[in-house]
Motif scaffolding. Structure first.
Motif, PDB file in Angstrom:
ATOM      1  N   ASN A  39       0.825  -1.206   0.000  1.00 36.28           N
ATOM      2  CA  ASN A  39       0.000   0.000   0.000  1.00 36.28           C
ATOM      3  C   ASN A  39       0.865   1.265   0.000  1.00 36.28           C
ATOM      4  O   ASN A  39       0.688   2.162  -0.816  1.00 36.28           O
ATOM      5  N   ILE A  40       1.852   1.275   0.904  1.00 30.70           N
ATOM      6  CA  ILE A  40       2.701   2.473   1.008  1.00 30.70           C
ATOM      7  C   ILE A  40       3.492   2.677  -0.280  1.00 30.70           C
ATOM      8  O   ILE A  40       3.595   3.796  -0.797  1.00 30.70           O
ATOM      9  N   ARG A  41       3.989   1.567  -0.817  1.00 25.07           N
ATOM     10  CA  ARG A  41       4.757   1.658  -2.055  1.00 25.07           C
ATOM     11  C   ARG A  41       3.920   2.289  -3.170  1.00 25.07           C
ATOM     12  O   ARG A  41       4.370   3.183  -3.874  1.00 25.07           O
ATOM     13  N   SER A  42       2.680   1.815  -3.276  1.00 24.05           N
ATOM     14  CA  SER A  42       1.847   2.341  -4.364  1.00 24.05           C
ATOM     15  C   SER A  42       1.522   3.808  -4.117  1.00 24.05           C
ATOM     16  O   SER A  42       1.459   4.610  -5.038  1.00 24.05           O
ATOM     17  N   LYS A  43       1.336   4.178  -2.860  1.00 24.02           N
ATOM     18  CA  LYS A  43       1.061   5.587  -2.545  1.00 24.02           C
ATOM     19  C   LYS A  43       2.265   6.459  -2.922  1.00 24.02           C
ATOM     20  O   LYS A  43       2.119   7.541  -3.481  1.00 24.02           O
ATOM     21  N   PHE A  44       3.478   5.954  -2.578  1.00 29.75           N
ATOM     22  CA  PHE A  44       4.675   6.748  -2.879  1.00 29.75           C
ATOM     23  C   PHE A  44       4.902   6.854  -4.384  1.00 29.75           C
ATOM     24  O   PHE A  44       5.433   7.840  -4.873  1.00 29.75           O
ATOM     25  N   LYS A  45       4.511   5.789  -5.097  1.00 29.70           N
ATOM     26  CA  LYS A  45       4.746   5.785  -6.538  1.00 29.70           C
ATOM     27  C   LYS A  45       3.634   6.484  -7.304  1.00 29.70           C
ATOM     28  O   LYS A  45       3.808   6.843  -8.463  1.00 29.70           O
ATOM     29  N   GLY A  46       2.487   6.592  -6.647  1.00 32.78           N
ATOM     30  CA  GLY A  46       1.290   7.090  -7.330  1.00 32.78           C
ATOM     31  C   GLY A  46       1.479   8.454  -7.940  1.00 32.78           C
ATOM     32  O   GLY A  46       2.405   9.211  -7.613  1.00 32.78           O
ATOM     33  N   ASP A  47       0.553   8.804  -8.831  1.00 30.51           N
ATOM     34  CA  ASP A  47       0.645  10.085  -9.549  1.00 30.51           C
ATOM     35  C   ASP A  47       0.306  11.246  -8.622  1.00 30.51           C
ATOM     36  O   ASP A  47       0.861  12.322  -8.698  1.00 30.51           O
ATOM     37  N   LYS A  55       2.399  11.745   4.049  1.00 27.49           N
ATOM     38  CA  LYS A  55       3.798  11.335   3.956  1.00 27.49           C
ATOM     39  C   LYS A  55       4.339  10.983   5.343  1.00 27.49           C
ATOM     40  O   LYS A  55       4.971   9.954   5.551  1.00 27.49           O
ATOM     41  N   LYS A  56       4.050  11.847   6.284  1.00 29.38           N
ATOM     42  CA  LYS A  56       4.494  11.629   7.662  1.00 29.38           C
ATOM     43  C   LYS A  56       3.949  10.302   8.181  1.00 29.38           C
ATOM     44  O   LYS A  56       4.666   9.492   8.776  1.00 29.38           O
ATOM     45  N   LYS A  57       2.659  10.083   7.920  1.00 29.86           N
ATOM     46  CA  LYS A  57       2.012   8.874   8.429  1.00 29.86           C
ATOM     47  C   LYS A  57       2.671   7.614   7.852  1.00 29.86           C
ATOM     48  O   LYS A  57       2.987   6.679   8.584  1.00 29.86           O
ATOM     49  N   TYR A  58       2.897   7.643   6.528  1.00 31.10           N
ATOM     50  CA  TYR A  58       3.468   6.446   5.906  1.00 31.10           C
ATOM     51  C   TYR A  58       4.919   6.231   6.339  1.00 31.10           C
ATOM     52  O   TYR A  58       5.347   5.101   6.597  1.00 31.10           O
ATOM     53  N   VAL A  59       5.678   7.296   6.403  1.00 33.84           N
ATOM     54  CA  VAL A  59       7.070   7.165   6.852  1.00 33.84           C
ATOM     55  C   VAL A  59       7.099   6.597   8.267  1.00 33.84           C
ATOM     56  O   VAL A  59       7.914   5.739   8.611  1.00 33.84           O
ATOM     57  N   LYS A  61       4.848   4.687   9.634  1.00 31.73           N
ATOM     58  CA  LYS A  61       4.501   3.258   9.581  1.00 31.73           C
ATOM     59  C   LYS A  61       5.734   2.434   9.175  1.00 31.73           C
ATOM     60  O   LYS A  61       6.004   1.370   9.743  1.00 31.73           O
ATOM     61  N   LEU A  62       6.458   2.927   8.164  1.00 29.21           N
ATOM     62  CA  LEU A  62       7.667   2.212   7.743  1.00 29.21           C
ATOM     63  C   LEU A  62       8.638   2.059   8.912  1.00 29.21           C
ATOM     64  O   LEU A  62       9.234   1.008   9.125  1.00 29.21           O
ATOM     65  N   LEU A  63       8.762   3.138   9.660  1.00 26.48           N
ATOM     66  CA  LEU A  63       9.666   3.120  10.806  1.00 26.48           C
ATOM     67  C   LEU A  63       9.221   2.061  11.809  1.00 26.48           C
ATOM     68  O   LEU A  63      10.032   1.285  12.336  1.00 26.48           O
ATOM     69  N   PHE A  64       7.918   2.016  12.043  1.00 21.28           N
ATOM     70  CA  PHE A  64       7.401   1.035  12.988  1.00 21.28           C
ATOM     71  C   PHE A  64       7.703  -0.389  12.509  1.00 21.28           C
ATOM     72  O   PHE A  64       8.114  -1.250  13.287  1.00 21.28           O
ATOM     73  N   ILE A  65       7.495  -0.598  11.205  1.00 21.40           N
ATOM     74  CA  ILE A  65       7.761  -1.933  10.638  1.00 21.40           C
ATOM     75  C   ILE A  65       9.241  -2.284  10.804  1.00 21.40           C
ATOM     76  O   ILE A  65       9.602  -3.394  11.176  1.00 21.40           O
ATOM     77  N   PHE A  66      10.076  -1.296  10.581  1.00 22.86           N
ATOM     78  CA  PHE A  66      11.516  -1.529  10.743  1.00 22.86           C
ATOM     79  C   PHE A  66      11.841  -1.909  12.189  1.00 22.86           C
ATOM     80  O   PHE A  66      12.614  -2.825  12.454  1.00 22.86           O
ATOM     81  N   MET A  77      13.672   8.746   0.590  1.00 23.76           N
ATOM     82  CA  MET A  77      13.481  10.022  -0.100  1.00 23.76           C
ATOM     83  C   MET A  77      12.300  10.794   0.472  1.00 23.76           C
ATOM     84  O   MET A  77      12.369  12.003   0.675  1.00 23.76           O
ATOM     85  N   GLU A  78      11.214  10.080   0.768  1.00 26.06           N
ATOM     86  CA  GLU A  78      10.045  10.737   1.360  1.00 26.06           C
ATOM     87  C   GLU A  78      10.404  11.325   2.726  1.00 26.06           C
ATOM     88  O   GLU A  78       9.963  12.417   3.073  1.00 26.06           O
ATOM     89  N   ALA A  79      11.229  10.562   3.476  1.00 27.30           N
ATOM     90  CA  ALA A  79      11.649  11.066   4.788  1.00 27.30           C
ATOM     91  C   ALA A  79      12.462  12.347   4.617  1.00 27.30           C
ATOM     92  O   ALA A  79      12.277  13.316   5.359  1.00 27.30           O
ATOM     93  N   VAL A  80      13.348  12.354   3.621  1.00 26.52           N
ATOM     94  CA  VAL A  80      14.154  13.549   3.398  1.00 26.52           C
ATOM     95  C   VAL A  80      13.255  14.729   3.001  1.00 26.52           C
ATOM     96  O   VAL A  80      13.485  15.859   3.431  1.00 26.52           O
ATOM     97  N   ASN A  81      12.205  14.429   2.222  1.00 26.75           N
ATOM     98  CA  ASN A  81      11.267  15.502   1.873  1.00 26.75           C
ATOM     99  C   ASN A  81      10.636  16.133   3.115  1.00 26.75           C
ATOM    100  O   ASN A  81      10.415  17.336   3.169  1.00 26.75           O
ATOM    101  N   LEU A  82      10.355  15.249   4.103  1.00 27.38           N
ATOM    102  CA  LEU A  82       9.720  15.764   5.327  1.00 27.38           C
ATOM    103  C   LEU A  82      10.628  16.758   6.046  1.00 27.38           C
ATOM    104  O   LEU A  82      10.147  17.649   6.753  1.00 27.38           O
ATOM    105  N   LEU A  83      11.932  16.612   5.880  1.00 28.14           N
ATOM    106  CA  LEU A  83      12.868  17.503   6.586  1.00 28.14           C
ATOM    107  C   LEU A  83      12.627  18.963   6.214  1.00 28.14           C
ATOM    108  O   LEU A  83      12.847  19.862   7.023  1.00 28.14           O
TER     109      LEU A  83
END
Lengths: 937, 125
Positions: A39-47, A55-59, A61-66, A77-83
């Motif tokens: 789901n997150i992958r498709s959101k990040f890749k989506g148009d 973005k914050k929410k998905y990043v 979630k990724l962190l939690f999974i990690f 890259m999304e995390a860097v965008n948040l900076l």
């Protein structure tokens, strides 16, 4: 006070976490996670461009999974965008992701550093702190390069907010620890030191960690911090419990800052300025006084905070070691803690007292607590506390209480935890030797040690007792008598048999007058243990027997009988067979004069450092240091031997230094003896040259074997008739060996037949041979292939037996095939950190094998390297801090298991010596590889 | 949280080792365990262990109380903190840690100051 409510923040995240927590199985969890990742992958890749919140929410979630332990390979890259977001919560998640999932992609690093740079110059304290925390958490070299210049400026700037200063100070500390070359304090030094005066206690708390670290590296540049630290400490110590408000913790004013100040002062000697010193002593006295005051709270937090300061103050007092009054007061205070109901305090008091024991001012005061400490050794439930008690007993031991302490440690050994036994054994052995007034006590103690904890008595310990007995005439008779009695026990440890064999072989005559220990009784007693012993011990016993023949001619017939028996003279072990054969010959051919010369009493050992002490020093153990200091003083009376002994003694010692077993294991000392007394030596050679053919025809040719430990191809054997070449290759636990038999004559060999045999019953090698043609023409070469599979680790090599007729005469050649355990090494590359960590993990005594030996070839670097590579291990560069040393790593592949193996070779060019240390997860492997390799240099 | 460089496998192994040495100890034991070349100071709160790994020469009691100070802040911040709060708000816990411990050192010890800062951050968007 408003608290964080559970639903607050990101709803999608909370739902996801609940889902995960509700998963009944690991599989369900993985399924849920994979769904989310897709789901997150498709959101990040989506148009559709995602908004900051998503973005914050998905990043997040990724962190939690990690953090659940799954790999995450996208989202950086999304995390860097948040900076670059202006919202704190988005920025925070971006920084968090980057700090936790550090990535070495250089393009990303450039972007991250850019974002950090922007935040550092934003003048927004919240953003500045986030950026500083990120640097402090990552601490990479790239960050140090980018920001090491900027941060000191932020730290000392007048308009920087306090909280930013705190973060900047510790951020700089992290960079300094990681890349000290990039952090240059220079012009900032004095302003950083003056942070100790800052009004904000939090700034002082953070800055002092930085200052302490810098001071320990460059004490001179930072020495002005001493007077500032003393006055700051003095203000805190003299303040009332309420003065410091926010920084009072359970009625204790600024406990952490106080500890840090006291710690900083331990980087320096006592202040020279009288006023400063006076003020500091006053502080220390106040802290000691407060320990006696009734507590302001019954809470453990109060007493812990107070005692944290007290222990740190005592550390400083011990560090100064110049104020007898304070040292004795500290000791008394710790004495009270020894009986405290808090286990933590008892532990810390024992630990701290251990260092106090080494100060001349407080040694006596520490000794008064001996009964309490002995009691702790017996009754404490936590093994680490008992360990500290044992350390302290060792540290407080001196001539006056040695007998009591050694007796207590011995009786503790009977029940001691396995983890600390070896160290305890070493300590008892050292104390017994160091404080021995009469040596019969020493001998009793060591024999008791072997009786109680034989398995933990290392070689060094029993070598040492023998050295001392040999060097002291007055104890030899007693030692013989005691060891004779100890051997009467139905079950006695092999180490006892070794000591017994050695001592009775040398000094059995001193007790032979008593019919209860007549020569034959002694011999029968020793021989009754023979069958239960390992090969090295049997070898030692054989040497003892030949010494018996010299000491007591009446035992000659009995002993010759034993030597002549098949189990000796045809023993499958080459060493035992050789000894039996040689001793038998020696006893029957040599005249009594020759025998008496060869088997003369061992000359005294020259003075040298106790090998036990050396061993203990290698282990940790706070007590070791103090012994080292006094060692010089005690040495003189320890071994009365001194320098007497002349050339013979030195010759023996040369042999003994490289390998302690050489001087103790008997007739091997033929070499040094022959050097010392040429006449006897040449006789000896004659004896053996006569005995030669008879002895070697039964034996096996060994020299070819050792030459192939570090190489696979070459000539294995050559005589006038036959040359045997060898080529071999190994992969994993399999090997293939090509043997080339070359007929050097012009006449054919007939009935040519080779067999490969393996003597040990249990199958540890699987060897398959193809037979060769029975005819080998003159000048021809035949080839034979041998396939080898290593099933488990092994010592003995397969034997190759070659029979053929040449001109009617039967030729019989036996060779050891050069199949050694190291052939199954797979090299392992690893970094220094990994190496040392694995090294430490293999710290059990039986996992290590070590040899110190003299170089028998040149010490050329390239040759050494080639040999180590030939061994099959990986030669690791830049691992050992000393570039002269070599370290290697490899895994031995057998069918049954893989055995990781680490190696360290330390050449000493000056002494022409090596020290070789092997560590592996299997004791037999360490020992075998060590034995093999030690023969190669 | 890591203040030294390790790779991921190494981290996992360390976590398992620490878990193994700490959880077998009973309440009568000390709160200190030697660990490799360091020591672990730990404190147990219900089913949760808080562990800090420090140099062997560091002050045991100061870090032991450092843990308690941290837990009291969590308790105040999350209002009677429980394990679930820490799981659901793991990203906030990181913020609390960074306020109190940074670069492996104690950064701020005043509960009042830490909580004030945390509430200020909480109010930001």
């Amino acid at each position: 006070m408003p608290a964080v409510s559970k639903g607050d923040g990101m709803r999608g995240l909370a739902v996801f976490i609940s889902d995960i927590r509700n998963c009944k199985s690991k599989e369900a969890e993985i399924k849920r996670i994979n769904k989310e990742l897709a789901n997150i992958r498709s959101k990040f890749k989506g148009d559709k461009a995602l908004d900051g919140y998503s973005k914050k929410k998905y990043v997040c979630k990724l962190l939690f999974i990690f953090l659940l332990g799954h790999d995450i390979d996208f989202g950086h890259m999304e995390a860097v965008n948040l900076l670059s977001s202006n919202k704190y919560t988005e920025k925070q998640i971006g920084y968090l992701f980057i700090s936790v999932l550090v990535n070495s992609n250089s393009e990303l690093i450039r972007l991250i550093n850019n974002a950090i740079k922007n935040d550092l110059s934003s003048r927004n304290p919240t953003f500045m702190c986030l950026a500083l925390h990120c640097i402090a958490n990552v601490g990479s070299r790239e960050m140090a390069e980018a920001f090491a210049g900027e941060i000191p400026r932020i730290l000392v700037a007048g308009d920087t907010m306090d909280s930013v200063k705190q973060s900047a100070a510790l951020c700089l500390l992290r960079l300094y620890k990681a890349s000290p070359d990039l952090v240059l304090m220079g012009e900032w030094t004095s302003r950083v030191v003056h942070l100790l005066n800052d009004q904000h206690m939090g700034v002082v708390t953070a800055a002092i960690s930085l200052i302490t670290c810098l001071s320990s590296k460059n004490p001179d540049e930072f020495k002005t911090c001493v007077s500032l630290a003393v006055s700051r400490l003095s203000r805190i110590v003299s303040s009332a419990s309420t003065d410091l408000q926010d920084y009072t913790y359970y009625f204790v004013p600024a406990p952490w800052l106080s500890c840090k100040l006291l710690r900083l002062l331990q980087c320096y000697p006592p202040p020279e300025d009288g006023a400063v010193k006076g003020r500091l002593v006053e502080c220390l006295e106040t802290i000691l006084n407060k320990a006696q005051e009734p507590p302001k709270s019954k809470k453990v937090q109060h007493s812990n905070a107070k005692n944290a300061i007290l222990f740190e103050a005592i550390s400083l007092i011990i560090h100064y070691d110049s104020e007898p009054n304070l040292l004795v007061r500290a000791c008394n205070q710790l004495g009270q803690f020894l009986q405290h109901r808090e286990t933590n305090l008892r532990y810390l008091a024992l630990e701290s007292m251990c260092t106090l024991a080494s100060s001349e001012f407080s040694h006596e005061a520490v000794k008064t607590h001996i009964e309490t400490v002995i009691n702790a050794l017996k009754t404490e439930r936590d093994v680490s506390v008992r360990q500290r008690a044992a350390d302290l007993l060792y540290a407080m031991c001196d001539r006056s209480n040695a007998k009591q302490i050694v007796a207590e440690m011995l009786s503790y050994l009977e029940t001691a935890d396995y983890s600390i036994r070896e160290e305890m054994v070493l300590k008892v052995a050292i104390l017994a030797e160091k404080y021995a007034v009469d040596y019969s006590w020493y001998v009793d103690t060591i024999l008791n040690l072997i009786r109680i904890a034989g398995d933990y008595v290392s070689e060094e310990v029993w070598y040492r007792v023998i050295q001392i007995v040999i060097n002291r005439d007055d104890v030899q008779g007693y030692a013989a008598k005691t060891v004779f009695e100890a051997l009467q026990a139905p079950a006695c440890h092999e180490n006892m048999v070794k000591v017994g064999g050695y001592i009775l072989g040398e000094f059995g005559n001193l007790i032979a007058g008593d019919p209860r220990s007549s020569p034959l009784v002694q011999f029968n007693l020793l021989h009754s243990k023979f069958h239960l012993c390992s090969v090295p011990t049997r070898a030692l016993l054989l040497s003892a027997y030949i010494k018996f023949i010299n000491l007591f001619p009446e035992t000659k017939a009995t002993i010759q009988e034993v030597l002549r028996s098949d189990s000796q003279i045809r023993n499958s072990d080459v060493e035992l067979q050789q000894r039996a054969v040689e001793y038998l010959k020696l006893s029957s051919i040599a005249s009594t004069d020759v025998l008496a010369t060869v088997l003369e009493e061992m000359p005294p050992f020259p003075e040298r450092e106790s090998s036990i002490l050396a061993k203990l020093k290698k282990k940790k153990g706070p007590g070791a240091v103090s012994v080292e200091l006094e060692d010089g003083k005690e040495r003189g009376e320890l071994n009365g031997g001194g320098d007497r002994g002349g050339d013979a003694a030195i010759a023996a010692s040369n042999a003994s230094t490289p390998s302690p077993s050489a001087d103790l294991l008997g007739l091997r000392s033929a070499a040094p003896v022959s050097g010392a007394t040429p006449s006897a030596g040449s006789l000896l050679v004659d004896v053996f040259s006569e005995a030669g053919p008879a002895a070697t025809s039964a034996g096996v040719n060994d020299d070819g074997f050792l030459r192939f430990v570090c190489k696979n191809n070459g000539v294995l054997f050559e005589n006038q008739l036959l040359q045997i070449g060898i080529k071999s290759e190994y992969r994993q636990n399999l090997g293939r060996m090509y043997l080339f038999y070359g007929n050097k004559t012009s006449v054919q060999f007939v009935s040519f037949n080779t067999t490969v045999s393996y003597e040990i019953k249990s199958r540890i090698l699987n060897v398959q041979t193809k037979t060769v043609e029975p005819l080998v023409e003159g000048g021809a070469q035949v080839q034979q292939v041998i396939n080898i599979e290593c099933l488990t680790d092994f010592i003995d090599a397969p034997l190759l037996n070659i029979k053929f007729r040449y001109g009617g005469a039967l030729q019989n050649i036996s060779l050891k095939l050069p199949v050694t355990i190291n052939k199954f090494f797979q090299p392992t590359e690893m970094a220094a950190a990994d190496f040392f960590q694995r090294w430490k993990q293999l710290s059990q005594p039986q996992q290590e094998a070590q040899k110190i030996f003299k170089a028998s070839h040149g010490m050329d670097t390239e040759v050494l390297k080639a040999k180590l590579l030939g061994l099959g291990t990986a030669l690791l560069e830049n691992v050992d801090p000393n570039p002269e040393n070599y370290v290697c790593a490899g895994v031995i592949q057998t069918k049954a298991q893989q055995v990781g193996c680490l190696l360290r070779l330390e050449p000493n060019a000056q002494a022409q010596m090596y020290r070789l240390t092997l560590r592996s997860s299997k004791d037999t492997v360490s020992q075998r590889v060590c034995d093999l390799l030690a023969e190669q240099f | 949280k890591w203040y030294m460089q390790f790779d991921d496998d190494e981290k996992q192994k360390l976590i398992e080792e620490v878990h193994a040495v700490v959880t077998v100890r009973d309440a009568k034991h000390t709160n200190f365990v030697e660990f490799r070349n360091f020591k672990i100071i730990y404190r147990r709160y219900a089913g949760l262990y808080f562990c800090i790994c420090v140099d062997v020469t560091d002050n045991n009691l100061a870090y032991l109380e450092g843990i308690h100070n941290f837990v009291e802040v969590l308790n105040e911040y999350f209002h009677n903190v429980c394990e679930l709060d820490l799981v659901f708000n793991f990203y906030k816990v990181y913020t609390v840690v960074d306020e109190m411990f940074l670069a492996g050192e104690i950064r701020e010890t005043s509960q009042t100051k830490v909580l004030k800062q945390l509430l200020m951050l909480q109010s930001l968007e």
